[in-house]
Every structure is written in C-alpha cells, then in structure tokens.
Design an enzyme around this catalytic site. Structure first.
Site, PDB file in Angstrom:
ATOM      1  N   HIS A  78       0.395   0.490   1.185  1.00 46.35           N
ATOM      2  CA  HIS A  78      -1.193  -0.245   1.398  1.00 46.35           C
ATOM      3  C   HIS A  78      -0.806  -0.334   3.286  1.00 46.35           C
ATOM      4  CE1 HIS A  78      -2.603  -1.078  -1.637  1.00 46.35           C
ATOM      5  NE2 HIS A  78      -3.845  -2.021  -1.137  1.00 46.35           N
ATOM      6  N   LYS A 100      -4.161 -10.693  -8.983  1.00 46.65           N
ATOM      7  CA  LYS A 100      -4.546 -12.050  -9.040  1.00 46.65           C
ATOM      8  C   LYS A 100      -4.396 -12.813  -7.477  1.00 46.65           C
ATOM      9  CE  LYS A 100       0.622 -12.780  -9.075  1.00 46.65           C
ATOM     10  NZ  LYS A 100       1.974 -13.850  -9.835  1.00 46.65           N
TER      11      LYS A 100
END
Length: 184
Positions: free
Chosen positions: A38, A103
């Site tokens: 990212h 998650k």
C-alpha cells in the site's frame, strides 16, 4: 441480512447495495496487498507512476499467502489486520477501490471514504487460511516481487466467502454487533 453470489467485476455497481451482516461469495479477481505494498502504491500515485492494477472497481484482500506446496496454486491465505492499511485506504478508495477484505476494525477516516465512494469492507475468518486457499484457482505475482509473500498478487477465485463488516451507509458489525450484547 442476505447472501449474494457476486462476480468481482460487478462489485462496483453492487457494493452500495450491500449491508453489514450480508454474506458474499465472490468469483473473479482479487488482488493481495498489505501495508508495504500500500505504501508503494500511494507513492506511485504521488509520483504519477503506473499502478500495479487498475483501482477502479478493484477488490483488495489484505493477505500475504504462504508458498504453495506441490500440487497447490497457493499456500495458506488468511486475512491480516486491516487497520495497518488505514493510513492508505482513504486515498485508494477515492481513486476507485471498491472492496477491501481483511480482519479487524477500521478507522473513521476509512468509513468516511467508503461512504463517499459507495465501497464496502468485508471480513474473512482469521485462522482459516488453508480453507481460503481452496477458492484460489490461479495466482500471478504482478508487482513488488521483492516483498516476498507481501508482493501484490492477482488471484483468480471461485467461491471465496466473506462477511460484510462495514457498508457505505454506516453499517458496522464491529460497532453494532457488539452493542447488542452490552448489558450496561
């Protein structure tokens, strides 16, 4: 709560209709990317460089798969903690990212960006990476190979299941689901 069988290429149009608590079975393309990837993607955006994949309508699975064993397409491919992507996610959502899968809880900045863009955050069950691997039919490393298991990969999936944890209209299982069990 409803269940949907969706093709990933239809997520951009369908994501605004999904609600927290819905279950989804995905078929199509998912990209794996974690925090190191990212960071590089956002740096490429800042420098006007080509991105490893088209963000418009894309679905990213926050996972760093283990190496495959003989006869397997992929090793265990369980979700990683999504909050580590929060510094980057609003920028990617504003650039067209439609679906994130991981998650754990997300920040308000991510929720706000999801609302602006009609995006969705789904969760996959942690500890079930071997089961998730069964839905992966093909894998290609497409960027940042030097990151090893954290390189960006294009996965072709069939029957990849996830639960909508946060939707684009403010639904949030982490907040609302816990609230129903509070006694104070």
């Amino acid at each position: 709560m409803a269940h949907y069988d969706l093709k990933t290429q239809d997520l951009k149009a369908f994501a605004p209709k999904l609600r927290a608590g819905d279950t989804v079975t995905l078929t199509g393309t998912l990209y794996t990317a974690r925090d190191a990837a990212h960071k590089r993607i956002v740096a490429a955006m800042d420098e006007g460089q080509a991105l490893p994949f088209d963000l418009d309508g894309a679905a990213v699975y926050y996972a760093g798969p283990t190496p495959e064993k003989p006869g397997q397409v992929i090793g265990s491919v369980g979700p990683t903690t999504s909050g580590r992507m929060d510094p980057y996610s609003p920028r990617l959502l504003d650039a067209g990212l439609t679906c994130m899968i991981g998650k754990g809880v997300r920040s308000q900045a991510v929720a706000d960006a999801m609302a602006r863009n009609g995006a969705v955050y789904m969760v996959a069950i942690g500890g079930a990476g071997a089961v998730k691997a069964e839905s992966v039919k093909a894998l290609d490393v497409i960027a940042y190979e030097d990151l090893g298991c954290e390189s960006v990969k294009r996965l072709t999936v069939e029957g990849f299941t996830a639960i909508v944890a946060m939707d684009s209209v403010g639904g949030n299982l982490y907040r609302d689901g816990a609230a129903q069990y509070r006694t104070e």
